[in-house]
Enzyme design. Structure first.
Site, PDB file in Angstrom:
ATOM      1  N   ARG A  93       5.540  -3.762   9.233  1.00  0.00           N
ATOM      2  CA  ARG A  93       4.330  -3.460  10.003  1.00  0.00           C
ATOM      3  C   ARG A  93       4.433  -4.030  11.415  1.00  0.00           C
ATOM      4  O   ARG A  93       4.063  -3.369  12.387  1.00  0.00           O
ATOM      5  CB  ARG A  93       3.091  -4.028   9.295  1.00  0.00           C
ATOM      6  CG  ARG A  93       1.791  -3.827  10.087  1.00  0.00           C
ATOM      7  CD  ARG A  93       0.596  -4.305   9.306  1.00  0.00           C
ATOM      8  NE  ARG A  93       0.344  -3.431   8.174  1.00  0.00           N
ATOM      9  CZ  ARG A  93      -0.284  -3.818   7.063  1.00  0.00           C
ATOM     10  NH1 ARG A  93      -0.685  -5.072   6.927  1.00  0.00           N
ATOM     11  NH2 ARG A  93      -0.504  -2.957   6.086  1.00  0.00           N
ATOM     12  N   THR A 146      -1.613 -10.983  -1.963  1.00  0.00           N
ATOM     13  CA  THR A 146      -0.796 -11.853  -1.122  1.00  0.00           C
ATOM     14  C   THR A 146      -0.669 -13.236  -1.745  1.00  0.00           C
ATOM     15  O   THR A 146       0.102 -14.063  -1.260  1.00  0.00           O
ATOM     16  CB  THR A 146      -1.419 -11.983   0.277  1.00  0.00           C
ATOM     17  OG1 THR A 146      -2.778 -12.446   0.157  1.00  0.00           O
ATOM     18  CG2 THR A 146      -1.425 -10.635   0.998  1.00  0.00           C
ATOM     19  N   ASP A 159      -6.455  -3.409  -3.745  1.00  0.00           N
ATOM     20  CA  ASP A 159      -5.855  -4.349  -2.792  1.00  0.00           C
ATOM     21  C   ASP A 159      -6.554  -5.705  -2.885  1.00  0.00           C
ATOM     22  O   ASP A 159      -7.745  -5.777  -3.204  1.00  0.00           O
ATOM     23  CB  ASP A 159      -5.985  -3.784  -1.379  1.00  0.00           C
ATOM     24  CG  ASP A 159      -5.022  -4.443  -0.410  1.00  0.00           C
ATOM     25  OD1 ASP A 159      -4.114  -5.181  -0.862  1.00  0.00           O
ATOM     26  OD2 ASP A 159      -5.162  -4.228   0.812  1.00  0.00           O
ATOM     27  N   THR A 209       0.834  -1.208   0.000  1.00  0.00           N
ATOM     28  CA  THR A 209       0.000   0.000   0.000  1.00  0.00           C
ATOM     29  C   THR A 209       0.865   1.253   0.000  1.00  0.00           C
ATOM     30  O   THR A 209       0.572   2.236  -0.692  1.00  0.00           O
ATOM     31  CB  THR A 209      -0.930   0.003   1.222  1.00  0.00           C
ATOM     32  OG1 THR A 209      -1.745  -1.181   1.202  1.00  0.00           O
ATOM     33  CG2 THR A 209      -1.838   1.230   1.213  1.00  0.00           C
TER      34      THR A 209
END
Length: 355
Positions: free
Chosen positions: A220, A161, A112, A68
């Site tokens: 993250r 993913t 996404d 992102t």
């Protein structure tokens, strides 16, 4: 279960709010992914030199690696606005047509989890990406009419993913494909130092290294652990993050030195203690842990396999020697003086029932 894991690669509402403040704004600030960064920089520079929109971009990789963030950087580098949506939100071709028809020239559309888009919308996307045109069907049955709708040139950035689930016709329409790799600890240290500066947190090099080593190669997770350690340092110490403070804080949050949390260790412990290291079926292992089958397979196993602690075989899940070593346990064959794993398990059962 997955939402409250401090080592989860997915982001909840709080994470998204914090990530917005920590995201790098251009490729120069972006840490790691050297090959993808270099290739993407060439694509964007060439597009700017031609005065054209950038090629469509597909980014694949595990959650939390920066897909992102890169999409936002692409828009910033091209001086274009960005619109963000996701595959699960587009269940009908009409949903996609509404989004595409409202795009402005040069705008970046970030999609996404693109592999989860519905098939009708996916087929509409083929023409939109290649010809910047969609056919809107009006009416039903024999009287239905397809009205062509011209679209302004735009750049689609798809993130997934699971790149293997994308059909070849869709995958082939992307001009650039980048695979995001897990980060090395030294790269995560740079991420942690940068985030600590933005959060106004004092951190020592050893403290950053301690957090990086438990972050499962994911920025993250590194940022999330940094915030948890910061909280601990402010409450239990003077606010400065040292190696000792980081280790104490992450012990409280049950994240060990290799990044395993409570669920990961529960899976390994059950596999070793109850089943002698395996092989054991996934459903049986899930029952032993007290979790759903999907949780063990999709949440815990990928990291354990990547770390070389667990292996999937046709006969079931088995623990590797590294798993025994990590939990400080001795494999059955060593206990029984050379007997095989099955023999060790049988011996253990014999002792249990006094036979």
């Amino acid at each position: 279960m997955t939402g409250d894991r401090v080592v989860s690669g997915t982001a909840d509402g709080d994470d998204r709010a914090v990530e917005a403040a920590l995201r790098p704004k251009d490729l120069g600030e972006f840490v790691g992914q050297e090959r993808v960064r270099e290739q993407l920089d060439l694509v964007l520079r060439a597009a700017r030199a031609r005065g054209a929109t950038a090629d469509h971009v597909l980014l694949s990789g595990a959650p939390g690696l920066g897909k992102t963030t890169l999409s936002m950087i692409i828009a910033a580098e091209m001086g274009a606005p960005i619109r963000i949506t996701s595959g699960p939100a587009i269940q009908h071709a009409g949903d996609l047509a509404a989004i595409l028809s409202s795009l402005t020239e040069g705008e970046v559309l970030f999609l996404d989890e693109i592999h989860r888009m519905s098939r009708p919308a996916e087929e509409m996307l083929y023409m939109a990406m290649e010809d910047f045109r969609v056919d809107v069907v009006v009416g039903k049955g024999p009287g239905a009419t397809a009205i062509p709708l011209e679209l302004p040139p735009f750049t689609l950035v798809g993130a997934t993913t699971r790149a293997g689930l994308l059909p070849p016709p869709l995958r082939d329409r992307f001009g650039f494909t980048g695979h995001m790799e897990f980060y090395a600890p030294v790269e995560l240290q740079r991420v942690i130092h940068r985030s600590a500066g933005l959060l106004d947190v004092a951190i020592e090099e050893e403290g950053a290294a301690e957090i990086a080593g438990r972050s499962r190669g994911t920025p993250r997770i590194a940022n999330r652990l940094l915030r948890r350690v910061r909280d601990y340092a402010q409450v239990k110490a003077d606010g400065r993050i040292t190696r000792e403070i980081a280790a104490q804080a992450l012990r409280v949050y049950e994240v060990d030195g290799r990044g395993l949390d409570r669920l990961d260790r529960a899976v390994l412990t059950a596999l070793l203690k109850l089943f002698g290291g395996g092989p054991v079926g996934l459903s049986t292992l899930a029952v032993a842990v007290g979790e759903e089958r999907e949780t063990v397979e999709e949440v815990a196993e990928p990291f354990l396999v990547r770390e070389g602690l667990l292996a999937r075989t046709p006969r079931g899940r088995i623990a590797t020697p590294a798993a025994w070593e990590h939990l400080g346990m001795v494999p059955p064959q060593q206990v029984t003086g050379g007997a095989g794993r099955a023999g060790g398990a049988a011996a253990g059962q014999g002792g249990l029932f006094g036979e």
